[in-house]
Write a protein that holds these residues in place. Structure first.
Motif, PDB file in Angstrom:
ATOM      1  N   ARG A 195      68.454  13.274 107.202  1.00 52.69           N
ATOM      2  CA  ARG A 195      67.031  13.622 107.211  1.00 52.69           C
ATOM      3  C   ARG A 195      66.190  12.487 107.804  1.00 52.69           C
TER       4      ARG A 195
ATOM      5  N   LYS B 271      66.984  11.929 111.720  1.00 53.58           N
ATOM      6  CA  LYS B 271      66.612  13.052 112.598  1.00 53.58           C
ATOM      7  C   LYS B 271      67.550  13.153 113.807  1.00 53.58           C
TER       8      LYS B 271
ATOM      9  N   VAL C  66      65.856  15.841  99.383  1.00 56.81           N
ATOM     10  CA  VAL C  66      66.392  15.933 100.743  1.00 56.81           C
ATOM     11  C   VAL C  66      67.204  17.223 100.893  1.00 56.81           C
TER      12      VAL C  66
END
Length: 308
Positions: A131, A134, A308
Motif C-alpha cells: 500500500r 504503490k 491496510v
C-alpha cells in the motif's frame, strides 16, 4: 555493473542475509539501520571477510537512505523481534509504523526496486509495504513459505533419515498458526510423504512446522530465528537476480487466485527478473481450500487492525 541489494535492518536476520548474499557473490550489499555504528561495523567486518572467501562483493554499512539509491532489490527485515510468549501478531502496531517509514524512504531513492518483506507479522507487513510503495504487485513479495517449507523439509528428512536434497515440501497460507502445509504435494525423491509415513506422524511434523519459529524463540529466550529466515530471503533474491524462473512459495497480493482477492497470502510463485512472474494455481481438496481460506481470514483481520 554489478547488482545492488539493500537490506534494511542490521540485526541478526539482516546481517546474516548480507553474509549469504556476499558469500554467494550475488550482488553488492548496502546494510542500513537506524542505529549508528551497527551497520557500519557489521558491513566492514563482512567486507574484510571477502579476501578470505575470494569474493568481490562490496558491502557498505550506513544510516543514510541516499546510499541505498538505485537498488535492484530491497530486503526489509526491520522491526522488533519476537520475545518468549509473544505472538507474531503482538508485533503488529510497532512494526507497522516502522514499515511505513522504511518503505517511504526506500521508494523515494529506488523507485524501480523489487521489495522483499521479511518483517513480522509477515503477511500484514507485506500488505502495508504494498500500500505504501504503490508498486505493481509483482514488485512486492513476502518471504514466508520458503522458510516454512524449509522447516517442513528438515523435519521430513530427519523423520525418514534421508538427504534434505531428496525432500520437497509445500506450505501455503499465512505465516503463522494458520499456515497450510500440504503433505500430498510434499515428496521424497518424487514419492509423496503420504506413502512413506503414517498420518499421525505427518500431522506431528505439520504441527512442528507451524510452531517452528516459536520453538526457536523458546530455546533462544532473548531472540528469534535468523539463519533459516535470512537464507530463505536470499533464495528469493537469487531467483530474481539470476532470472531463474524458480517456483517458490511466497506471500503475494492475490487478485482472485485461489478464490482470494485483495490480500497477501502464501501461494506457489514463479520468481524471475520481474519479481513475481506467475502465480501457480493448483487444485486443492475441499479441506485444503478451507484451511487456505481460514488462513486468508486471519490475514484479513490483521490488515483491518492497521487499516491496510
Amino acid at each position: 555493473m554489478r547488482k545492488k541489494v539493500t537490506i534494511v535492518g542490521a540485526g541478526n536476520v539482516g546481517a546474516t542475509a548480507a553474509h549469504w548474499i556476499a558469500a554467494k557473490e550475488l550482488a553488492d550489499v548496502v546494510l542500513i539501520d537506524v542505529v549508528e555504528g551497527i551497520p557500519q561495523g557489521k558491513g566492514l567486518d563482512l567486507l574484510e571477510a571477502m579476501p578470505i572467501e575470494k569474493r568481490d562483493s562490496h558491502i557498505t554499512g550506513t544510516n543514510d537512505y541516499a546510499d541505498t539509491a538505485n537498488s535492484d532489490i530491497v530486503v526489509i527485515t526491520a522491526g522488533i523481534p519476537r520475545k518468549p510468549g509473544m505472538s507474531r501478531d503482538d508485533l503488529l502496531a510497532t512494526n507497522y509504523k516502522i514499515m511505513s517509514d522504511v518503505v517511504g524512504k526506500v521508494v523515494a531513492v529506488s523507485p524501480n526496486c523489487i521489495i522483499i518483506v521479511v518483517s513480522n507479522p509477515l503477511d500484514a507487513m507485506a500488505q502495508a509495504a504494498f500500500r505504501q510503495a504503490k508498486f505493481p504487485r509483482n514488485r512486492v513479495i513476502g518471504m514466508a513459505g520458503v522458510l516454512d517449507s524449509a522447516r517442513f523439509r528438515t523435519f521430513i528428512a530427519e523423520e525418514l533419515k534421508v538427504s534434505v536434497e531428496n525432500v520437497t515440501a509445500f506450505v501455503l497460507g499465512g505465516h503463522g498458526d494458520t499456515m497450510v502445509p500440504l503433505p500430498r504435494f510434499s515428496t521424497v525423491a518424487g514419492i509423496p510423504i503420504t506413502e512413506l509415513m503414517p498420518a499421525e506422524r505427518i500431522e506431528a511434523l505439520v504441527q512442528r512446522t507451524r510452531d517452528g519459529g516459536a520453538e526457536i524463540v523458546k530455546h533462544l529466550k532473548t531472540g528469534s530465528a535468523y539463519y533459516a529466515p535470512s537464507a530463505a530471503a536470499v533464495e528469493m533474491v537469487e531467483a530474481i537476480l539470476k532470472d531463474k524462473k524458480k517456483i517458490l512459495p511466497c506471500a503475494v497480493y492475490l487478485e482472485g487466485e485461489y478464490g482470494i482477492d485483495g490480500y497477501f497470502v502464501g501461494v506457489p510463485c514463479k520468481l524471475g527478473k520481474g519479481g513475481l512472474e506467475q502465480i501457480v494455481e493448483i487444485k486443492l481438496t475441499k479441506e485444503e481450500d478451507a484451511a487456505l481460506k481460514k488462513s486468508a481470514e486471519a490475514v484479513k483481520e490483521l490488515c483491518a487492525v492497521i487499516g491496510v
